[in-house]
Design a protein around this motif. Structure first.
Motif, mmCIF file in Angstrom:
data_model
loop_
_atom_site.group_PDB
_atom_site.id
_atom_site.type_symbol
_atom_site.label_atom_id
_atom_site.label_comp_id
_atom_site.label_asym_id
_atom_site.label_seq_id
_atom_site.Cartn_x
_atom_site.Cartn_y
_atom_site.Cartn_z
ATOM 1 N N ALA A 95 0.831 -1.206 0.000
ATOM 2 C CA ALA A 95 0.000 0.000 0.000
ATOM 3 C C ALA A 95 0.863 1.252 0.000
ATOM 4 O O ALA A 95 0.554 2.239 -0.680
ATOM 5 C CB ALA A 95 -0.919 -0.010 1.221
ATOM 6 N N ALA A 96 1.954 1.213 0.776
ATOM 7 C CA ALA A 96 2.852 2.371 0.813
ATOM 8 C C ALA A 96 3.495 2.599 -0.553
ATOM 9 O O ALA A 96 3.653 3.746 -1.002
ATOM 10 C CB ALA A 96 3.925 2.153 1.879
ATOM 11 N N LYS A 97 3.853 1.497 -1.217
ATOM 12 C CA LYS A 97 4.445 1.629 -2.560
ATOM 13 C C LYS A 97 3.442 2.211 -3.545
ATOM 14 O O LYS A 97 3.759 3.105 -4.331
ATOM 15 C CB LYS A 97 4.922 0.251 -3.022
ATOM 16 C CG LYS A 97 5.573 0.265 -4.397
ATOM 17 C CD LYS A 97 6.012 -1.132 -4.788
ATOM 18 C CE LYS A 97 6.629 -1.133 -6.187
ATOM 19 N NZ LYS A 97 7.027 -2.499 -6.615
ATOM 20 N N LEU A 98 2.203 1.686 -3.494
ATOM 21 C CA LEU A 98 1.160 2.213 -4.376
ATOM 22 C C LEU A 98 0.894 3.682 -4.105
ATOM 23 O O LEU A 98 0.701 4.481 -5.017
ATOM 24 C CB LEU A 98 -0.127 1.408 -4.186
ATOM 25 C CG LEU A 98 -0.175 0.012 -4.821
ATOM 26 C CD1 LEU A 98 -1.446 -0.690 -4.406
ATOM 27 C CD2 LEU A 98 -0.095 0.128 -6.332
ATOM 28 N N ARG A 99 0.882 4.008 -2.819
ATOM 29 C CA ARG A 99 0.603 5.388 -2.448
ATOM 30 C C ARG A 99 1.682 6.328 -2.980
ATOM 31 O O ARG A 99 1.390 7.411 -3.490
ATOM 32 C CB ARG A 99 0.522 5.485 -0.921
ATOM 33 C CG ARG A 99 0.157 6.864 -0.417
ATOM 34 C CD ARG A 99 -1.245 7.232 -0.839
ATOM 35 N NE ARG A 99 -1.536 8.627 -0.560
ATOM 36 C CZ ARG A 99 -2.539 9.285 -1.072
ATOM 37 N NH1 ARG A 99 -3.365 8.673 -1.899
ATOM 38 N NH2 ARG A 99 -2.758 10.545 -0.772
ATOM 39 N N GLY A 100 2.933 5.903 -2.879
ATOM 40 C CA GLY A 100 4.014 6.742 -3.390
ATOM 41 C C GLY A 100 3.911 6.947 -4.889
ATOM 42 O O GLY A 100 4.117 8.055 -5.399
ATOM 43 N N ARG A 140 -0.597 1.858 -14.310
ATOM 44 C CA ARG A 140 -0.204 2.814 -13.277
ATOM 45 C C ARG A 140 -1.391 3.708 -12.891
ATOM 46 O O ARG A 140 -1.546 4.092 -11.738
ATOM 47 C CB ARG A 140 0.962 3.676 -13.770
ATOM 48 C CG ARG A 140 2.262 2.904 -13.939
ATOM 49 C CD ARG A 140 3.388 3.828 -14.277
ATOM 50 N NE ARG A 140 3.687 4.700 -13.149
ATOM 51 C CZ ARG A 140 4.307 5.884 -13.265
ATOM 52 N NH1 ARG A 140 4.669 6.330 -14.446
ATOM 53 N NH2 ARG A 140 4.541 6.610 -12.202
ATOM 54 N N LEU A 141 -2.225 4.019 -13.862
ATOM 55 C CA LEU A 141 -3.414 4.816 -13.567
ATOM 56 C C LEU A 141 -4.349 4.044 -12.642
ATOM 57 O O LEU A 141 -4.916 4.599 -11.687
ATOM 58 C CB LEU A 141 -4.127 5.157 -14.880
ATOM 59 C CG LEU A 141 -5.187 6.262 -14.815
ATOM 60 C CD1 LEU A 141 -4.547 7.587 -14.481
ATOM 61 C CD2 LEU A 141 -5.937 6.349 -16.139
ATOM 62 N N VAL A 175 -10.708 1.539 -14.957
ATOM 63 C CA VAL A 175 -10.642 1.743 -13.510
ATOM 64 C C VAL A 175 -11.934 1.353 -12.807
ATOM 65 O O VAL A 175 -11.965 1.286 -11.592
ATOM 66 C CB VAL A 175 -10.333 3.215 -13.193
ATOM 67 C CG1 VAL A 175 -8.966 3.588 -13.694
ATOM 68 C CG2 VAL A 175 -11.390 4.127 -13.804
ATOM 69 N N ALA A 176 -12.983 1.069 -13.571
ATOM 70 C CA ALA A 176 -14.258 0.740 -12.935
ATOM 71 C C ALA A 176 -14.455 -0.768 -12.778
ATOM 72 O O ALA A 176 -15.478 -1.206 -12.291
ATOM 73 C CB ALA A 176 -15.406 1.327 -13.731
ATOM 74 N N GLN A 177 -13.504 -1.571 -13.273
ATOM 75 C CA GLN A 177 -13.670 -3.011 -13.210
ATOM 76 C C GLN A 177 -13.653 -3.516 -11.770
ATOM 77 O O GLN A 177 -12.900 -3.020 -10.938
ATOM 78 C CB GLN A 177 -12.555 -3.703 -14.003
ATOM 79 C CG GLN A 177 -12.630 -3.421 -15.489
ATOM 80 C CD GLN A 177 -11.465 -4.036 -16.228
ATOM 81 O OE1 GLN A 177 -10.628 -4.683 -15.642
ATOM 82 N NE2 GLN A 177 -11.426 -3.820 -17.544
#
Length: 518
Positions: free
Chosen positions: A411-416, A440-441, A487-489
Protein backbone atom coordinates in the motif's frame (compact mmCIF):
# COMPACT_ATOMS: atom_id res chain seq x y z
CA UNK A 1 -4.60 16.58 50.19
CA UNK A 2 -3.38 15.82 46.66
CA UNK A 3 0.22 15.79 45.54
CA UNK A 4 1.46 19.08 44.12
CA UNK A 5 2.29 18.60 40.42
CA UNK A 6 5.84 19.50 39.35
CA UNK A 7 6.14 22.92 37.72
CA UNK A 8 7.13 21.33 34.42
CA UNK A 9 3.65 19.81 34.20
CA UNK A 10 2.07 23.19 34.90
CA UNK A 11 4.21 24.68 32.15
CA UNK A 12 2.97 22.12 29.63
CA UNK A 13 -0.65 22.71 30.59
CA UNK A 14 -0.22 26.51 30.34
CA UNK A 15 1.48 26.17 26.96
CA UNK A 16 -1.48 24.22 25.64
CA UNK A 17 -4.10 26.52 27.15
CA UNK A 18 -2.43 29.74 25.92
CA UNK A 19 -1.14 28.32 22.63
CA UNK A 20 2.40 29.20 23.66
CA UNK A 21 5.49 27.37 22.43
CA UNK A 22 6.51 24.77 24.98
CA UNK A 23 10.05 26.12 25.09
CA UNK A 24 8.73 29.54 26.12
CA UNK A 25 6.57 28.06 28.82
CA UNK A 26 9.46 26.05 30.21
CA UNK A 27 11.43 29.25 30.72
CA UNK A 28 8.91 30.05 33.43
CA UNK A 29 9.26 26.66 35.15
CA UNK A 30 12.54 24.92 36.01
CA UNK A 31 12.76 21.14 35.43
CA UNK A 32 11.00 18.98 38.00
CA UNK A 33 14.26 17.48 39.20
CA UNK A 34 15.73 20.93 39.74
CA UNK A 35 12.61 21.90 41.64
CA UNK A 36 13.02 18.99 44.05
CA UNK A 37 16.70 19.76 44.59
CA UNK A 38 16.05 23.46 45.15
CA UNK A 39 13.05 22.90 47.42
CA UNK A 40 14.04 19.95 49.61
CA UNK A 41 17.60 18.77 49.03
CA UNK A 42 20.32 19.95 51.42
CA UNK A 43 17.70 21.63 53.58
CA UNK A 44 18.06 21.49 57.36
CA UNK A 45 15.86 18.77 58.95
CA UNK A 46 14.03 21.34 61.07
CA UNK A 47 13.03 23.26 57.97
CA UNK A 48 11.93 20.02 56.32
CA UNK A 49 9.73 19.24 59.32
CA UNK A 50 8.09 22.67 59.08
CA UNK A 51 7.34 22.19 55.39
CA UNK A 52 6.11 18.64 55.91
CA UNK A 53 3.85 19.83 58.73
CA UNK A 54 2.26 22.23 56.27
CA UNK A 55 1.57 19.43 53.81
CA UNK A 56 4.65 19.58 51.58
CA UNK A 57 4.81 16.07 50.10
CA UNK A 58 8.38 16.45 48.84
CA UNK A 59 9.54 17.34 52.34
CA UNK A 60 7.74 14.24 53.64
CA UNK A 61 9.59 12.13 51.09
CA UNK A 62 12.93 13.44 52.36
CA UNK A 63 11.96 12.68 55.96
CA UNK A 64 10.95 9.13 55.02
CA UNK A 65 14.60 8.33 54.34
CA UNK A 66 16.94 6.93 56.96
CA UNK A 67 19.06 10.10 56.76
CA UNK A 68 19.18 13.51 55.08
CA UNK A 69 22.15 15.66 54.17
CA UNK A 70 22.09 19.40 54.63
CA UNK A 71 24.43 22.35 54.44
CA UNK A 72 24.52 25.64 56.29
CA UNK A 73 24.14 28.32 53.57
CA UNK A 74 26.04 30.82 55.78
CA UNK A 75 29.06 28.52 56.07
CA UNK A 76 29.67 27.41 52.51
CA UNK A 77 33.14 26.04 53.22
CA UNK A 78 31.90 23.55 55.79
CA UNK A 79 31.18 20.02 54.49
CA UNK A 80 27.67 18.61 54.26
CA UNK A 81 26.16 17.35 57.47
CA UNK A 82 24.34 14.02 57.79
CA UNK A 83 21.28 13.82 60.03
CA UNK A 84 19.97 10.32 60.87
CA UNK A 85 16.19 9.98 61.09
CA UNK A 86 14.73 7.49 63.54
CA UNK A 87 12.41 4.73 62.40
CA UNK A 88 9.64 6.25 64.50
CA UNK A 89 9.88 9.56 62.67
CA UNK A 90 10.18 7.92 59.28
CA UNK A 91 7.02 5.93 59.97
CA UNK A 92 5.26 9.11 61.11
CA UNK A 93 5.93 10.84 57.79
CA UNK A 94 5.03 7.75 55.78
CA UNK A 95 1.65 7.77 57.51
CA UNK A 96 1.31 11.52 56.98
CA UNK A 97 2.04 11.18 53.27
CA UNK A 98 -0.44 8.33 52.96
CA UNK A 99 -3.15 10.35 54.73
CA UNK A 100 -2.41 13.30 52.41
CA UNK A 101 -3.17 11.09 49.39
CA UNK A 102 0.39 10.58 48.15
CA UNK A 103 0.42 7.21 46.33
CA UNK A 104 4.16 6.69 46.92
CA UNK A 105 3.67 6.98 50.69
CA UNK A 106 0.58 4.77 50.46
CA UNK A 107 2.60 2.17 48.57
CA UNK A 108 5.19 2.13 51.35
CA UNK A 109 2.65 1.97 54.16
CA UNK A 110 0.76 -0.86 52.45
CA UNK A 111 3.98 -2.87 52.23
CA UNK A 112 4.76 -2.27 55.88
CA UNK A 113 1.28 -3.24 57.08
CA UNK A 114 1.13 -6.26 54.76
CA UNK A 115 4.57 -7.67 55.55
CA UNK A 116 5.72 -6.91 52.04
CA UNK A 117 9.27 -6.84 50.75
CA UNK A 118 10.92 -3.78 49.24
CA UNK A 119 9.47 -2.99 45.85
CA UNK A 120 9.35 0.16 43.76
CA UNK A 121 10.65 2.39 46.53
CA UNK A 122 8.72 0.62 49.28
CA UNK A 123 10.11 -0.52 52.62
CA UNK A 124 10.67 -4.01 53.85
CA UNK A 125 8.34 -4.96 56.68
CA UNK A 126 11.37 -5.94 58.76
CA UNK A 127 12.40 -2.28 58.87
CA UNK A 128 9.36 -1.47 61.03
CA UNK A 129 8.26 -4.85 62.42
CA UNK A 130 8.83 -3.69 66.02
CA UNK A 131 6.62 -0.63 65.50
CA UNK A 132 3.71 -1.80 63.35
CA UNK A 133 1.41 -4.81 63.82
CA UNK A 134 0.44 -6.71 60.68
CA UNK A 135 -2.95 -5.70 59.30
CA UNK A 136 -3.64 -7.36 55.95
CA UNK A 137 -7.11 -5.89 55.48
CA UNK A 138 -5.82 -2.33 56.00
CA UNK A 139 -2.83 -3.10 53.79
CA UNK A 140 -5.16 -4.13 50.95
CA UNK A 141 -7.26 -0.99 51.36
CA UNK A 142 -4.24 1.34 51.23
CA UNK A 143 -2.63 -0.55 48.32
CA UNK A 144 -5.79 0.01 46.27
CA UNK A 145 -5.70 3.71 47.14
CA UNK A 146 -2.09 3.79 45.92
CA UNK A 147 -3.05 2.07 42.66
CA UNK A 148 -5.84 4.60 42.08
CA UNK A 149 -3.45 7.45 42.87
CA UNK A 150 -0.85 6.25 40.38
CA UNK A 151 -3.48 5.94 37.67
CA UNK A 152 -4.78 9.43 38.47
CA UNK A 153 -1.28 10.81 38.02
CA UNK A 154 -0.95 8.92 34.76
CA UNK A 155 -4.18 10.53 33.49
CA UNK A 156 -3.42 14.03 34.72
CA UNK A 157 0.31 14.23 34.05
CA UNK A 158 0.76 12.18 30.92
CA UNK A 159 3.72 14.35 29.86
CA UNK A 160 5.69 13.46 33.00
CA UNK A 161 9.29 12.48 32.42
CA UNK A 162 9.91 11.55 36.04
CA UNK A 163 7.70 8.53 36.61
CA UNK A 164 4.99 8.77 34.03
CA UNK A 165 3.14 6.62 31.53
CA UNK A 166 4.19 2.98 31.63
CA UNK A 167 6.05 3.28 34.95
CA UNK A 168 3.00 4.68 36.71
CA UNK A 169 0.79 1.96 35.25
CA UNK A 170 3.30 -0.70 36.31
CA UNK A 171 3.32 0.65 39.88
CA UNK A 172 -0.48 0.65 39.88
CA UNK A 173 -0.60 -2.95 38.66
CA UNK A 174 1.90 -3.98 41.35
CA UNK A 175 -0.34 -2.44 43.97
CA UNK A 176 -3.39 -4.24 42.59
CA UNK A 177 -1.53 -7.55 42.90
CA UNK A 178 -0.30 -6.75 46.41
CA UNK A 179 -3.79 -5.72 47.49
CA UNK A 180 -5.16 -9.04 46.24
CA UNK A 181 -2.48 -10.92 48.16
CA UNK A 182 -3.27 -9.00 51.32
CA UNK A 183 -6.99 -9.64 50.84
CA UNK A 184 -6.36 -13.35 50.43
CA UNK A 185 -4.20 -13.51 53.54
CA UNK A 186 -6.73 -11.55 55.60
CA UNK A 187 -9.25 -14.32 54.87
CA UNK A 188 -6.96 -17.37 54.97
CA UNK A 189 -4.70 -16.61 57.93
CA UNK A 190 -7.31 -16.81 60.73
CA UNK A 191 -8.40 -20.21 59.43
CA UNK A 192 -4.83 -21.38 58.88
CA UNK A 193 -3.82 -20.37 62.39
CA UNK A 194 -6.80 -22.39 63.67
CA UNK A 195 -5.36 -25.48 61.92
CA UNK A 196 -7.47 -25.69 58.76
CA UNK A 197 -5.43 -27.79 56.31
CA UNK A 198 -6.84 -26.20 53.13
CA UNK A 199 -6.34 -22.68 54.49
CA UNK A 200 -2.74 -23.52 55.37
CA UNK A 201 -2.15 -24.72 51.83
CA UNK A 202 -3.83 -21.57 50.54
CA UNK A 203 -1.50 -19.34 52.56
CA UNK A 204 1.47 -21.23 51.14
CA UNK A 205 0.17 -20.68 47.60
CA UNK A 206 -0.26 -16.94 48.17
CA UNK A 207 3.34 -16.65 49.35
CA UNK A 208 4.54 -18.92 46.56
CA UNK A 209 2.92 -16.77 43.86
CA UNK A 210 4.32 -13.61 45.46
CA UNK A 211 7.79 -15.13 45.89
CA UNK A 212 7.84 -14.34 49.61
CA UNK A 213 10.81 -15.97 51.31
CA UNK A 214 11.18 -17.36 53.97
CA UNK A 215 7.35 -17.53 54.28
CA UNK A 216 7.25 -20.12 51.49
CA UNK A 217 9.40 -22.61 53.41
CA UNK A 218 7.78 -21.74 56.75
CA UNK A 219 4.26 -22.48 55.50
CA UNK A 220 5.39 -25.61 53.69
CA UNK A 221 6.67 -26.87 57.04
CA UNK A 222 3.35 -25.98 58.69
CA UNK A 223 1.47 -27.78 55.90
CA UNK A 224 3.65 -30.90 56.24
CA UNK A 225 3.11 -30.91 59.99
CA UNK A 226 -0.65 -30.73 59.35
CA UNK A 227 -0.34 -33.93 57.32
CA UNK A 228 -0.92 -32.52 53.84
CA UNK A 229 0.83 -34.79 51.29
CA UNK A 230 0.91 -31.95 48.76
CA UNK A 231 3.41 -30.16 50.98
CA UNK A 232 5.80 -33.11 50.93
CA UNK A 233 5.71 -33.30 47.14
CA UNK A 234 6.06 -29.54 46.86
CA UNK A 235 9.07 -29.60 49.20
CA UNK A 236 10.80 -32.11 46.93
CA UNK A 237 10.01 -30.00 43.86
CA UNK A 238 11.39 -26.87 45.45
CA UNK A 239 14.46 -28.81 46.57
CA UNK A 240 15.19 -29.68 42.92
CA UNK A 241 15.36 -25.97 42.11
CA UNK A 242 18.19 -25.35 44.58
CA UNK A 243 21.82 -25.57 43.52
CA UNK A 244 22.77 -28.07 46.23
CA UNK A 245 20.09 -30.64 45.36
CA UNK A 246 21.38 -34.16 44.74
CA UNK A 247 19.07 -36.87 43.42
CA UNK A 248 21.41 -39.54 44.86
CA UNK A 249 22.86 -39.15 48.35
CA UNK A 250 24.68 -41.58 50.63
CA UNK A 251 24.03 -44.56 48.40
CA UNK A 252 20.27 -44.01 47.94
CA UNK A 253 17.82 -41.58 46.32
CA UNK A 254 17.28 -38.19 47.94
CA UNK A 255 15.13 -38.41 51.10
CA UNK A 256 12.49 -35.98 49.82
CA UNK A 257 12.45 -37.71 46.44
CA UNK A 258 11.68 -41.03 48.15
CA UNK A 259 8.87 -39.45 50.18
CA UNK A 260 7.28 -37.79 47.15
CA UNK A 261 7.53 -40.98 45.07
CA UNK A 262 5.96 -43.09 47.83
CA UNK A 263 3.06 -40.62 47.95
CA UNK A 264 2.36 -41.45 44.30
CA UNK A 265 3.63 -38.32 42.54
CA UNK A 266 4.20 -39.30 38.89
CA UNK A 267 7.16 -36.96 38.34
CA UNK A 268 8.85 -38.14 41.52
CA UNK A 269 8.42 -41.81 40.52
CA UNK A 270 9.92 -41.03 37.11
CA UNK A 271 12.86 -39.33 38.86
CA UNK A 272 13.29 -42.44 41.02
CA UNK A 273 13.59 -44.45 37.82
CA UNK A 274 16.20 -42.00 36.56
CA UNK A 275 18.11 -42.23 39.84
CA UNK A 276 18.40 -46.02 39.67
CA UNK A 277 19.14 -45.98 35.93
CA UNK A 278 21.85 -43.32 36.05
CA UNK A 279 23.57 -43.76 39.42
CA UNK A 280 23.53 -47.55 40.04
CA UNK A 281 22.54 -48.98 36.64
CA UNK A 282 19.99 -51.10 38.48
CA UNK A 283 17.80 -51.87 35.47
CA UNK A 284 15.23 -53.87 37.44
CA UNK A 285 14.62 -51.07 39.99
CA UNK A 286 14.61 -48.45 37.23
CA UNK A 287 12.06 -50.44 35.23
CA UNK A 288 9.84 -50.87 38.32
CA UNK A 289 9.72 -47.10 39.01
CA UNK A 290 9.28 -46.16 35.36
CA UNK A 291 6.37 -48.57 35.16
CA UNK A 292 4.74 -47.04 38.25
CA UNK A 293 5.25 -43.55 36.85
CA UNK A 294 3.75 -44.59 33.52
CA UNK A 295 0.71 -46.05 35.28
CA UNK A 296 0.37 -42.70 37.10
CA UNK A 297 0.21 -40.95 33.68
CA UNK A 298 3.71 -39.47 33.67
CA UNK A 299 4.35 -38.29 30.09
CA UNK A 300 8.09 -38.88 30.57
CA UNK A 301 8.09 -42.45 31.88
CA UNK A 302 6.91 -44.46 28.88
CA UNK A 303 10.24 -44.42 27.08
CA UNK A 304 12.14 -45.42 30.21
CA UNK A 305 9.70 -48.21 30.94
CA UNK A 306 10.29 -49.75 27.52
CA UNK A 307 14.04 -49.13 27.59
CA UNK A 308 14.46 -51.17 30.76
CA UNK A 309 12.03 -53.96 29.81
CA UNK A 310 13.73 -55.78 26.95
CA UNK A 311 10.82 -58.03 26.06
CA UNK A 312 8.53 -55.04 25.70
CA UNK A 313 11.11 -53.15 23.65
CA UNK A 314 11.57 -56.06 21.27
CA UNK A 315 7.81 -56.34 20.90
CA UNK A 316 7.70 -52.70 19.83
CA UNK A 317 10.49 -53.24 17.31
CA UNK A 318 8.51 -56.05 15.72
CA UNK A 319 5.32 -53.98 15.70
CA UNK A 320 7.16 -51.02 14.17
CA UNK A 321 8.60 -53.20 11.43
CA UNK A 322 5.09 -54.44 10.73
CA UNK A 323 3.87 -50.84 10.21
CA UNK A 324 2.61 -49.73 13.66
CA UNK A 325 3.09 -45.93 13.83
CA UNK A 326 2.95 -45.75 17.62
CA UNK A 327 5.57 -48.48 17.93
CA UNK A 328 7.80 -46.75 15.37
CA UNK A 329 7.60 -43.55 17.41
CA UNK A 330 8.60 -45.38 20.60
CA UNK A 331 11.55 -47.05 18.88
CA UNK A 332 12.67 -43.63 17.65
CA UNK A 333 12.63 -42.41 21.24
CA UNK A 334 14.89 -45.30 22.28
CA UNK A 335 17.53 -44.11 19.87
CA UNK A 336 16.99 -40.44 20.73
CA UNK A 337 17.71 -40.89 24.44
CA UNK A 338 20.34 -43.56 23.95
CA UNK A 339 19.89 -45.58 27.13
CA UNK A 340 19.07 -48.71 25.11
CA UNK A 341 21.48 -49.93 22.42
CA UNK A 342 23.21 -46.54 22.55
CA UNK A 343 22.20 -43.21 21.10
CA UNK A 344 21.92 -43.10 17.34
CA UNK A 345 20.67 -39.94 15.65
CA UNK A 346 20.43 -41.57 12.24
CA UNK A 347 18.24 -44.39 13.54
CA UNK A 348 16.12 -41.90 15.46
CA UNK A 349 15.45 -39.94 12.29
CA UNK A 350 14.74 -43.11 10.27
CA UNK A 351 12.14 -44.37 12.73
CA UNK A 352 10.61 -40.91 13.17
CA UNK A 353 10.03 -40.71 9.42
CA UNK A 354 8.30 -44.08 9.56
CA UNK A 355 6.10 -42.86 12.42
CA UNK A 356 5.30 -39.65 10.50
CA UNK A 357 4.42 -41.63 7.38
CA UNK A 358 1.93 -43.58 9.50
CA UNK A 359 0.51 -40.26 10.81
CA UNK A 360 1.28 -40.89 14.46
CA UNK A 361 0.12 -37.72 16.23
CA UNK A 362 3.03 -37.28 18.64
CA UNK A 363 5.51 -38.01 15.86
CA UNK A 364 3.88 -35.42 13.60
CA UNK A 365 4.20 -32.82 16.36
CA UNK A 366 7.77 -33.66 17.38
CA UNK A 367 9.13 -34.00 13.85
CA UNK A 368 7.29 -30.89 12.71
CA UNK A 369 8.91 -28.86 15.49
CA UNK A 370 12.36 -30.34 14.82
CA UNK A 371 12.24 -29.72 11.07
CA UNK A 372 10.13 -26.56 11.10
CA UNK A 373 7.53 -28.22 8.84
CA UNK A 374 4.32 -26.29 9.48
CA UNK A 375 2.22 -28.85 7.59
CA UNK A 376 3.16 -31.57 10.10
CA UNK A 377 2.36 -29.29 13.04
CA UNK A 378 -1.03 -28.50 11.55
CA UNK A 379 -1.67 -32.20 10.95
CA UNK A 380 -0.90 -32.92 14.62
CA UNK A 381 -3.20 -30.07 15.65
CA UNK A 382 -5.98 -31.46 13.45
CA UNK A 383 -5.49 -34.81 15.20
CA UNK A 384 -6.13 -33.13 18.56
CA UNK A 385 -2.60 -32.56 19.92
CA UNK A 386 -2.92 -29.72 22.46
CA UNK A 387 0.58 -28.26 22.06
CA UNK A 388 0.30 -28.52 18.28
CA UNK A 389 -2.97 -26.59 18.39
CA UNK A 390 -1.28 -23.78 20.28
CA UNK A 391 1.67 -23.74 17.88
CA UNK A 392 -0.64 -23.82 14.85
CA UNK A 393 -2.48 -20.80 16.25
CA UNK A 394 0.86 -19.04 16.72
CA UNK A 395 1.82 -19.90 13.12
CA UNK A 396 -1.48 -18.45 11.91
CA UNK A 397 -0.87 -15.28 13.89
CA UNK A 398 2.66 -14.93 12.51
CA UNK A 399 1.43 -15.57 8.98
CA UNK A 400 -1.34 -13.01 9.42
CA UNK A 401 1.14 -10.47 10.77
CA UNK A 402 3.50 -11.07 7.85
CA UNK A 403 0.57 -10.73 5.45
CA UNK A 404 -0.41 -7.44 7.10
CA UNK A 405 3.16 -6.23 6.85
CA UNK A 406 3.38 -7.09 3.16
CA UNK A 407 0.01 -5.45 2.45
CA UNK A 408 1.12 -2.32 4.28
CA UNK A 409 4.38 -2.23 2.30
CA UNK A 410 2.49 -2.72 -0.96
CA UNK A 411 0.00 0.00 0.00
CA UNK A 412 2.85 2.37 0.81
CA UNK A 413 4.45 1.63 -2.56
CA UNK A 414 1.16 2.21 -4.38
CA UNK A 415 0.60 5.39 -2.45
CA UNK A 416 4.01 6.74 -3.39
CA UNK A 417 3.42 5.98 -7.04
CA UNK A 418 -0.07 7.46 -6.84
CA UNK A 419 1.22 10.73 -5.46
CA UNK A 420 3.63 11.03 -8.39
CA UNK A 421 0.79 10.38 -10.84
CA UNK A 422 -1.50 12.95 -9.19
CA UNK A 423 1.14 15.64 -9.63
CA UNK A 424 1.22 14.89 -13.38
CA UNK A 425 -2.57 14.79 -13.72
CA UNK A 426 -3.02 18.10 -11.94
CA UNK A 427 -0.36 20.21 -13.64
CA UNK A 428 0.64 18.69 -17.00
CA UNK A 429 -0.65 18.72 -20.56
CA UNK A 430 -2.47 15.89 -22.30
CA UNK A 431 0.71 14.52 -23.87
CA UNK A 432 2.38 13.97 -20.50
CA UNK A 433 -0.82 12.50 -19.05
CA UNK A 434 -0.98 9.99 -21.91
CA UNK A 435 2.52 8.86 -20.88
CA UNK A 436 1.03 7.24 -17.77
CA UNK A 437 0.14 3.61 -18.48
CA UNK A 438 -3.31 2.22 -17.76
CA UNK A 439 -1.80 -0.09 -15.13
CA UNK A 440 -0.20 2.81 -13.28
CA UNK A 441 -3.41 4.82 -13.57
CA UNK A 442 -5.35 1.93 -12.06
CA UNK A 443 -2.79 1.57 -9.26
CA UNK A 444 -3.20 5.27 -8.52
CA UNK A 445 -6.95 4.84 -8.19
CA UNK A 446 -6.47 1.91 -5.79
CA UNK A 447 -4.15 4.02 -3.64
CA UNK A 448 -6.30 7.18 -3.71
CA UNK A 449 -7.44 8.25 -0.27
CA UNK A 450 -9.66 11.24 -0.97
CA UNK A 451 -12.69 11.87 -3.18
CA UNK A 452 -10.85 14.56 -5.15
CA UNK A 453 -7.98 12.20 -5.93
CA UNK A 454 -10.30 9.41 -7.02
CA UNK A 455 -12.35 11.79 -9.20
CA UNK A 456 -9.17 13.07 -10.85
CA UNK A 457 -8.03 9.56 -11.85
CA UNK A 458 -11.54 8.48 -12.95
CA UNK A 459 -11.93 11.58 -15.14
CA UNK A 460 -8.60 10.83 -16.83
CA UNK A 461 -9.70 7.24 -17.43
CA UNK A 462 -13.03 8.40 -18.83
CA UNK A 463 -11.23 10.83 -21.18
CA UNK A 464 -9.08 8.02 -22.54
CA UNK A 465 -12.09 5.75 -23.06
CA UNK A 466 -13.93 8.48 -24.94
CA UNK A 467 -10.94 9.10 -27.19
CA UNK A 468 -10.47 5.38 -27.81
CA UNK A 469 -14.14 4.83 -28.71
CA UNK A 470 -14.18 7.81 -31.04
CA UNK A 471 -10.99 6.68 -32.76
CA UNK A 472 -12.19 3.09 -33.11
CA UNK A 473 -15.55 4.13 -34.61
CA UNK A 474 -13.92 6.58 -37.01
CA UNK A 475 -11.48 3.96 -38.31
CA UNK A 476 -13.75 0.92 -38.51
CA UNK A 477 -17.08 2.37 -39.60
CA UNK A 478 -18.83 -0.35 -37.58
CA UNK A 479 -21.46 0.10 -34.90
CA UNK A 480 -20.31 2.10 -31.85
CA UNK A 481 -17.86 0.22 -29.63
CA UNK A 482 -18.88 -0.25 -25.98
CA UNK A 483 -15.90 0.01 -23.63
CA UNK A 484 -16.02 -0.26 -19.84
CA UNK A 485 -13.61 2.17 -18.17
CA UNK A 486 -10.55 0.21 -16.97
CA UNK A 487 -10.64 1.74 -13.51
CA UNK A 488 -14.26 0.74 -12.94
CA UNK A 489 -13.67 -3.01 -13.21
CA UNK A 490 -14.55 -5.10 -10.16
CA UNK A 491 -11.87 -7.03 -8.29
CA UNK A 492 -11.96 -10.67 -7.16
CA UNK A 493 -12.81 -11.26 -3.52
CA UNK A 494 -9.94 -11.67 -1.12
CA UNK A 495 -9.64 -13.87 1.97
CA UNK A 496 -10.44 -10.80 4.07
CA UNK A 497 -13.69 -10.29 2.14
CA UNK A 498 -14.75 -13.88 2.78
CA UNK A 499 -13.77 -13.56 6.43
CA UNK A 500 -16.02 -10.52 6.79
CA UNK A 501 -18.92 -12.31 5.09
CA UNK A 502 -18.54 -15.36 7.31
CA UNK A 503 -18.34 -13.23 10.44
CA UNK A 504 -21.49 -11.32 9.48
CA UNK A 505 -23.34 -14.56 8.73
CA UNK A 506 -22.23 -16.12 12.01
CA UNK A 507 -23.34 -13.06 14.00
CA UNK A 508 -26.72 -13.05 12.24
CA UNK A 509 -27.16 -16.78 12.86
CA UNK A 510 -26.32 -16.50 16.54
CA UNK A 511 -28.71 -13.56 16.96
CA UNK A 512 -31.49 -15.54 15.26
CA UNK A 513 -30.93 -18.59 17.45
CA UNK A 514 -31.01 -16.46 20.59
CA UNK A 515 -34.29 -14.95 19.45
CA UNK A 516 -35.74 -18.45 18.90
CA UNK A 517 -34.65 -19.54 22.36
CA UNK A 518 -36.45 -16.58 23.90
Amino acid sequence: MTVRPPLRHIAVILAQALALPLSAALLVAPPATAQIIDSTNKVHPDELRKRAGKGDIEAMWMLQKDAVRYKNPKKKKEPEQRFNITKEERLKWIRSGAEAGDPYSQERLARILGKGTSSGGGYDYNDFSALVPIDYAESARIARLAAAGFRQHKAEFRYSGIDGGEKLEKRAEDQDVFAQQSDDLSVLLPLAEAGDKEAIWGVYLVHSIAGNYPDIWDWLAVSRKAGDPRATVETWRRMTWTTNYKAWENGKPNEWLIRAARLGDADAMNSMGNAYAWYTEDDAAAHEWYKKAHEADSPLAEVGMYLYGDATALRHFKAAEAGDGAAAYRVAQYYLYGEWNGRNTGEYERWMRKAVERRHTEALWEWGMRTGDASLIRAAAKAGHAAAKAEASALDMRAAEESRRLRAAQAAKLRGEAEAIYSVLRGSDTYEKNGISDERLYAALQAAQSDSERDLVKSESARRVTEYVAAANAMAGYRPVQVTPYVAQTQPKTAIDFHREHTAFKNELVARLRENIR
